[in-house]
Design an enzyme around this catalytic site. Structure first.
Site, short mmCIF file in Angstrom:
data_model
loop_
_atom_site.label_atom_id
_atom_site.label_comp_id
_atom_site.label_asym_id
_atom_site.label_seq_id
_atom_site.Cartn_x
_atom_site.Cartn_y
_atom_site.Cartn_z
N HIS A 150 0.84 -1.21 0.00
CA HIS A 150 0.00 0.00 0.00
C HIS A 150 0.87 1.26 0.00
O HIS A 150 1.71 1.42 0.89
CB HIS A 150 -0.88 -0.04 1.25
CG HIS A 150 -1.84 1.09 1.38
ND1 HIS A 150 -2.00 1.81 2.53
CD2 HIS A 150 -2.73 1.60 0.50
CE1 HIS A 150 -2.93 2.72 2.36
NE2 HIS A 150 -3.40 2.62 1.13
N ARG A 151 0.67 2.12 -0.98
CA ARG A 151 1.48 3.34 -1.16
C ARG A 151 2.96 2.98 -1.18
O ARG A 151 3.81 3.71 -0.68
CB ARG A 151 1.18 4.39 -0.08
CG ARG A 151 -0.30 4.73 0.03
CD ARG A 151 -0.59 5.84 1.03
NE ARG A 151 -1.99 5.80 1.45
CZ ARG A 151 -2.51 6.50 2.44
NH1 ARG A 151 -1.75 7.35 3.11
NH2 ARG A 151 -3.78 6.40 2.75
N GLU A 205 0.79 -0.52 -4.75
CA GLU A 205 -0.28 0.45 -5.01
C GLU A 205 0.28 1.85 -4.83
O GLU A 205 1.18 2.06 -4.00
CB GLU A 205 -1.41 0.21 -3.99
CG GLU A 205 -2.67 1.04 -4.21
CD GLU A 205 -2.83 2.25 -3.31
OE1 GLU A 205 -3.90 2.87 -3.35
OE2 GLU A 205 -1.88 2.59 -2.56
N ASP A 262 -0.97 6.34 -5.41
CA ASP A 262 -2.09 7.27 -5.64
C ASP A 262 -1.64 8.37 -6.58
O ASP A 262 -0.50 8.84 -6.49
CB ASP A 262 -2.52 7.91 -4.31
CG ASP A 262 -2.80 6.88 -3.24
OD1 ASP A 262 -3.85 6.24 -3.32
OD2 ASP A 262 -1.95 6.71 -2.34
N HIS A 264 -0.93 10.96 -2.19
CA HIS A 264 -2.23 10.54 -1.67
C HIS A 264 -3.15 11.70 -1.34
O HIS A 264 -4.33 11.69 -1.70
CB HIS A 264 -2.03 9.68 -0.41
CG HIS A 264 -3.32 9.26 0.21
ND1 HIS A 264 -3.98 10.03 1.16
CD2 HIS A 264 -4.11 8.17 0.01
CE1 HIS A 264 -5.09 9.42 1.51
NE2 HIS A 264 -5.19 8.29 0.83
N GLU A 285 -4.04 4.19 -8.25
CA GLU A 285 -5.33 4.67 -7.76
C GLU A 285 -5.51 6.14 -8.13
O GLU A 285 -4.76 7.01 -7.69
CB GLU A 285 -5.44 4.53 -6.23
CG GLU A 285 -6.82 5.00 -5.79
CD GLU A 285 -6.99 5.18 -4.29
OE1 GLU A 285 -6.20 4.65 -3.50
OE2 GLU A 285 -7.95 5.90 -3.93
N LYS A 294 -7.16 9.47 -7.55
CA LYS A 294 -7.90 10.07 -6.43
C LYS A 294 -9.16 10.77 -6.96
O LYS A 294 -9.12 11.43 -8.01
CB LYS A 294 -7.02 11.08 -5.68
CG LYS A 294 -5.79 10.47 -5.02
CD LYS A 294 -6.04 9.16 -4.32
CE LYS A 294 -6.63 9.25 -2.93
NZ LYS A 294 -6.76 7.88 -2.31
N ASP A 307 0.19 -2.22 4.37
CA ASP A 307 1.29 -1.26 4.54
C ASP A 307 2.65 -1.95 4.68
O ASP A 307 3.68 -1.33 4.47
CB ASP A 307 1.06 -0.41 5.81
CG ASP A 307 -0.11 0.55 5.66
OD1 ASP A 307 -0.37 1.02 4.54
OD2 ASP A 307 -0.78 0.83 6.68
O1 G3P Z 1 -6.22 1.42 -3.02
C1 G3P Z 1 -6.51 1.05 -1.72
C2 G3P Z 1 -6.34 2.20 -0.77
O2 G3P Z 1 -5.18 2.89 -1.10
C3 G3P Z 1 -7.51 3.13 -0.78
O3 G3P Z 1 -7.45 4.10 0.22
O4 G3P Z 1 -7.02 6.35 1.06
O5 G3P Z 1 -5.23 4.64 1.20
O6 G3P Z 1 -5.84 5.63 -0.99
P1 G3P Z 1 -6.34 5.22 0.37
MG MG Z 2 -4.63 4.50 -2.37
#
Ligand code: G3P
Ligand code: MG
Length: 258
Positions: free
Chosen positions: A14-15, A41, A43, A56, A115, A117, A242
């Site tokens: 994640h990120r 992943e 953003d 993000h 992702e 936004k 994470d």
């Molecule tokens: O893509 C999954 C997750 O990243 C979605 O929430 O706010 O962390 O971008 P957020």
């Molecule tokens: Mg995300």
């Protein structure tokens, strides 16, 4: 790496590798890839001059030494900022990457979940709208089978879904507590490759319904091993976490033949 080559269950950073590296930075992406993580992943948002920036938040405030909205800042300004010190002094000077830099650097080594936004999705479609720029970058770097584009905003996904097959990225529907639509309707109408729900809202029946629709289920953001076990028992295809390295290590111990 292509999406059909991923090991199961799929572990998504994640990120990047947010538990140990500043989120959405090249340090985090490289650390994940170097540790053998197969999918990350990130953003994306648009700067004032319509550059696709990997970040993000809507503002620069939390994750850089800059201030103000990303959409009010020029890429030339954003790229000068320090996106590492807020996390740890060891990462001082870590820059904010743009999407092309990430594709160029790790696009062939892992699968990337981009992702989009919701605040970057414009009401009217434009040739340089964020979804069209993301699709053009995927095309430019030859990453059609190696990138999954997700969004909480169905409009971004619907605009990509009508592209010709040879230019249509794999699409994922994100849904959470505040999602104002029925995810199953959107999953079907796009049609989507995968569904990325908030793991706290998921149950076995929903996983089964998604699988019946032919989509993979990759819940976010799962950092607790008891939650991971519960979700795997429900039949999810992978998780977004994470700390992808700890999760993968734990999975190898917990599910030795998985
Ligand atoms: O893509 C999954 C997750 O990243 C979605 O929430 O706010 O962390 O971008 P957020
Ligand atoms: Mg995300």
């Amino acid at each position: 790496m292509r999406i059909d080559e991923l090991s199961r269950p799929i572990v998504v950073g994640h990120r990047g590798f947010r538990a140990k590296y500043p989120e959405n930075t090249m340090s985090g992406f490289h650390a994940a890839v170097d540790a053998g993580i197969e999918m990350v992943e990130l953003d994306v948002s648009l700067s004032k001059d319509r550059h696709v920036v990997v970040m993000h938040d809507e503002t620069l405030d939390r994750t850089t030494n800059g201030r103000g909205a990303v959409r009010d800042s020029l890429w030339a300004e954003i790229r000068q900022l320090d996106a590492g010190s807020w996390f740890d002094g060891r990462f001082s000077g870590e820059p904010v990457p743009d999407l092309k830099a990430v594709f160029e650097s790790i696009g062939k080594q892992c699968v990337i979940n981009v992702e989009i936004k919701p605040d970057a999705v414009e009401p009217e479609e434009r040739p340089d709208g964020i979804e069209n720029q993301v699709a053009a970058a995927i095309d430019c770097y030859g990453l059609l089978g190696s990138v999954v584009v997700s969004s909480f905003h169905p409009l971004a996904l619907k605009r990509l879904a009508v592209r010709p097959a040879e230019k249509r990225p794999l699409l994922a529907v994100l849904s959470g507590k505040k999602t104002p639509f029925d995810p199953f309707e959107v999953l079907q109408s796009i049609p989507a490759f995968s569904w990325h729900p908030d793991h706290r809202l998921l149950d076995a029946a929903a996983v089964e319904t998604a699988h019946r629709l032919g989509v993979l289920v990759l819940p976010y953001t799962v950092n607790d091993m008891a939650d991971i076990r519960r979700l795997l028992d429900m039949g999810v295809d992978g998780i977004i976490t994470d700390d992808p390295v700890s999760v993968r290590t734990w999975l190898k111990t917990a599910i030795p033949f998985g």
